[in-house]
Scaffold this active site. Structure first.
Site, PDB file in Angstrom:
ATOM      1  N   ARG A  82      28.804   4.630  31.143  1.00 22.71           N
ATOM      2  CA  ARG A  82      28.651   6.002  30.645  1.00 22.71           C
ATOM      3  C   ARG A  82      29.923   6.809  30.833  1.00 22.71           C
ATOM      4  O   ARG A  82      29.957   7.986  30.465  1.00 22.71           O
ATOM      5  CB  ARG A  82      27.510   6.685  31.380  1.00 22.71           C
TER       6      ARG A  82
ATOM      7  N   ARG B 136       9.144  11.944  24.262  1.00 25.24           N
ATOM      8  CA  ARG B 136       9.167  10.655  24.980  1.00 25.24           C
ATOM      9  C   ARG B 136       8.132  10.666  26.105  1.00 25.24           C
ATOM     10  O   ARG B 136       8.011  11.630  26.837  1.00 25.24           O
ATOM     11  CB  ARG B 136      10.559  10.395  25.555  1.00 25.24           C
TER      12      ARG B 136
ATOM     13  N   ARG C 214       9.220  12.476  31.574  1.00 27.22           N
ATOM     14  CA  ARG C 214      10.182  12.423  32.681  1.00 27.22           C
ATOM     15  C   ARG C 214      10.676  13.831  33.002  1.00 27.22           C
ATOM     16  O   ARG C 214      10.897  14.624  32.097  1.00 27.22           O
ATOM     17  CB  ARG C 214      11.381  11.553  32.258  1.00 27.22           C
TER      18      ARG C 214
ATOM     19  N   ARG D  17      22.268  17.314  29.625  1.00 28.83           N
ATOM     20  CA  ARG D  17      22.535  15.887  29.457  1.00 28.83           C
ATOM     21  C   ARG D  17      23.309  15.620  28.175  1.00 28.83           C
ATOM     22  O   ARG D  17      24.169  14.738  28.130  1.00 28.83           O
ATOM     23  CB  ARG D  17      21.216  15.102  29.462  1.00 28.83           C
TER      24      ARG D  17
HETATM   25  P1  ADP Z   1      18.348   7.946  28.790  1.00 30.34           P
HETATM   26  O1  ADP Z   1      17.492   6.737  28.476  1.00 30.34           O
HETATM   27  O2  ADP Z   1      17.658   9.205  28.424  1.00 30.34           O
HETATM   28  O3  ADP Z   1      19.706   7.844  28.177  1.00 30.34           O
HETATM   29  P2  ADP Z   1      18.707   6.798  31.389  1.00 30.34           P
HETATM   30  O4  ADP Z   1      17.378   6.313  31.813  1.00 30.34           O
HETATM   31  O5  ADP Z   1      19.656   5.812  30.849  1.00 30.34           O
HETATM   32  O6  ADP Z   1      18.503   7.993  30.354  1.00 30.34           O
HETATM   33  O7  ADP Z   1      19.405   7.558  32.599  1.00 30.34           O
HETATM   34  C1  ADP Z   1      18.764   8.591  33.308  1.00 30.34           C
HETATM   35  C2  ADP Z   1      19.760   9.237  34.249  1.00 30.34           C
HETATM   36  O8  ADP Z   1      20.223   8.265  35.201  1.00 30.34           O
HETATM   37  C3  ADP Z   1      21.023   9.781  33.603  1.00 30.34           C
HETATM   38  O9  ADP Z   1      20.852  11.084  33.083  1.00 30.34           O
HETATM   39  C4  ADP Z   1      21.994   9.751  34.794  1.00 30.34           C
HETATM   40  O10 ADP Z   1      21.746  10.824  35.683  1.00 30.34           O
HETATM   41  C5  ADP Z   1      21.592   8.472  35.504  1.00 30.34           C
HETATM   42  N1  ADP Z   1      22.379   7.314  35.016  1.00 30.34           N
HETATM   43  C6  ADP Z   1      21.897   6.236  34.324  1.00 30.34           C
HETATM   44  N2  ADP Z   1      22.891   5.388  34.028  1.00 30.34           N
HETATM   45  C7  ADP Z   1      24.038   5.939  34.527  1.00 30.34           C
HETATM   46  C8  ADP Z   1      25.418   5.575  34.525  1.00 30.34           C
HETATM   47  N3  ADP Z   1      25.850   4.434  33.932  1.00 30.34           N
HETATM   48  N4  ADP Z   1      26.301   6.400  35.134  1.00 30.34           N
HETATM   49  C9  ADP Z   1      25.909   7.525  35.740  1.00 30.34           C
HETATM   50  N5  ADP Z   1      24.638   7.956  35.761  1.00 30.34           N
HETATM   51  C10 ADP Z   1      23.706   7.173  35.171  1.00 30.34           C
HETATM   52  P1  ADP Z   2      17.348   6.094  25.084  1.00 31.63           P
HETATM   53  O1  ADP Z   2      17.122   4.833  25.868  1.00 31.63           O
HETATM   54  O2  ADP Z   2      18.564   6.044  24.216  1.00 31.63           O
HETATM   55  O3  ADP Z   2      17.338   7.288  25.957  1.00 31.63           O
HETATM   56  P2  ADP Z   2      14.630   5.654  24.054  1.00 31.63           P
HETATM   57  O4  ADP Z   2      14.655   4.254  23.555  1.00 31.63           O
HETATM   58  O5  ADP Z   2      13.927   5.929  25.326  1.00 31.63           O
HETATM   59  O6  ADP Z   2      16.134   6.266  24.073  1.00 31.63           O
HETATM   60  O7  ADP Z   2      14.013   6.572  22.885  1.00 31.63           O
HETATM   61  C1  ADP Z   2      13.886   7.992  23.049  1.00 31.63           C
HETATM   62  C2  ADP Z   2      12.564   8.457  22.441  1.00 31.63           C
HETATM   63  O8  ADP Z   2      12.603   8.291  21.020  1.00 31.63           O
HETATM   64  C3  ADP Z   2      11.344   7.674  22.920  1.00 31.63           C
HETATM   65  O9  ADP Z   2      10.253   8.546  22.933  1.00 31.63           O
HETATM   66  C4  ADP Z   2      11.189   6.596  21.856  1.00 31.63           C
HETATM   67  O10 ADP Z   2       9.840   6.157  21.768  1.00 31.63           O
HETATM   68  C5  ADP Z   2      11.619   7.340  20.588  1.00 31.63           C
HETATM   69  N1  ADP Z   2      12.277   6.490  19.594  1.00 31.63           N
HETATM   70  C6  ADP Z   2      13.066   5.405  19.797  1.00 31.63           C
HETATM   71  N2  ADP Z   2      13.519   4.900  18.633  1.00 31.63           N
HETATM   72  C7  ADP Z   2      13.018   5.700  17.657  1.00 31.63           C
HETATM   73  C8  ADP Z   2      13.140   5.711  16.216  1.00 31.63           C
HETATM   74  N3  ADP Z   2      13.895   4.808  15.574  1.00 31.63           N
HETATM   75  N4  ADP Z   2      12.498   6.689  15.548  1.00 31.63           N
HETATM   76  C9  ADP Z   2      11.768   7.627  16.200  1.00 31.63           C
HETATM   77  N5  ADP Z   2      11.611   7.672  17.537  1.00 31.63           N
HETATM   78  C10 ADP Z   2      12.233   6.720  18.267  1.00 31.63           C
END
Ligand code: ADP
Ligand code: ADP
Ligand code: ZN
Length: 214
Positions: A88, A127, A160, A171
């Site tokens: 990231r 989500r 969440r 974010r």
């Molecule tokens: P999302 O799916 O919405 O992108 P993640 O589940 O990947 O969120 O991450 C949730 C949180 O965990 C991030 O907002 C950050 O605070 C932390 N995090 C996850 N991966 C990393 C990373 N590679 N570096 C720093 N913080 C991280």
């Molecule tokens: P990230 O890991 O990048 O944070 P997620 O895979 O958790 O993203 O997806 C974020 C939200 O959007 C979840 O609620 C998921 O179910 C939804 N989502 C994922 N892909 C799609 C899509 N192609 N169209 C609409 N909603 C989606």
């Protein structure tokens, strides 16, 4: 096959990474999932990570890099993996590159799941995540069979804390400042593939299969 998923929070990285993991038989490695598992278990790492995550900030690189390198050194990652949420930052990407180079190895693809900011707030407010197995749903686009209940394990689905609108804005700006530069970083390495993440999840996956092969 070693793959990195890039994209804003909520772009659908996790959704696609799980499908890639299933189809190609490689582990799905999510630093967010690892942090959340530690928070649930009440570990020191979990406590420290939570203080950043709750504010919508990144967990510091030193902590994150160590966890990721430990994870990918495990036996099940020998034939590849799909990284979701790591790297990231540019320093994280550099550490990963160096660690792989020492093994004579490299990342094959960085897949950027491209979704504009306007769609992100909707994605994240809708989500719902399973408290038990980490499966994710969307209340409108990808609903579970029974509202509030995980299809896979039957446990409760929750919004969440860091998906509440107050934190989402932070974010997104953190993403633009610290993570988006990775698009250029991997483009220069010649391994960047950009896909339209606004399409239906099945169409997004079809575009990924086009890149990775059947
Ligand atoms: P999302 O799916 O919405 O992108 P993640 O589940 O990947 O969120 O991450 C949730 C949180 O965990 C991030 O907002 C950050 O605070 C932390 N995090 C996850 N991966 C990393 C990373 N590679 N570096 C720093 N913080 C991280
Ligand atoms: P990230 O890991 O990048 O944070 P997620 O895979 O958790 O993203 O997806 C974020 C939200 O959007 C979840 O609620 C998921 O179910 C939804 N989502 C994922 N892909 C799609 C899509 N192609 N169209 C609409 N909603 C989606
Ligand atoms: Zn579940």
């Amino acid at each position: 096959m070693k793959i990195i998923m890039l994209g804003a929070p909520g772009a659908g990285k996790g959704t696609q990474a799980k499908m890639i993991a299933d189809k190609y038989g490689v582990p799905h490695v999510s630093t967010g999932d690892i942090f959340r598992a530690n928070i649930k278990e009440g570990t020191e790492l979990g406590k420290e990570a939570k203080s950043y995550m709750d504010q919508g900030l990144l967990v510091p690189d030193e902590l994150t890099v160590k966890i990721l390198l430990d994870r990918v050194a495990k036996e099940d990652c020998m034939n590849g993996y799909v990284l979701d949420g790591f790297p990231r930052t540019i320093p994280q990407a550099e550490v990963l590159e160096k660690a792989l180079a020492e093994l004579g190895d490299n990342i094959d693809y960085a897949i950027d799941v491209d979704v504009p900011d306007e769609n992100i707030v909707n994605r994240m407010s809708g989500r719902r995540a399973c408290t038990e197995c980490g499966a994710t749903y969307h209340i409108v686009h990808i609903p579970p069979k029974t509202e509030g209940v995980c299809d896979k394990c039957g446990k409760e689905l929750v919004l969440r804390d860091d998906d509440k609108p107050e934190t989402v804005g932070r974010r997104l700006s953190v993403y633009h400042e610290q993570t988006q530069p990775l698009i250029d970083f991997y483009s220069k390495k010649g391994i960047l593939k950009t896909i339209d993440g606004t399409a239906d999840m099945r169409d997004v996956f079809a575009a990924i299969i086009q890149i990775l092969g059947e």
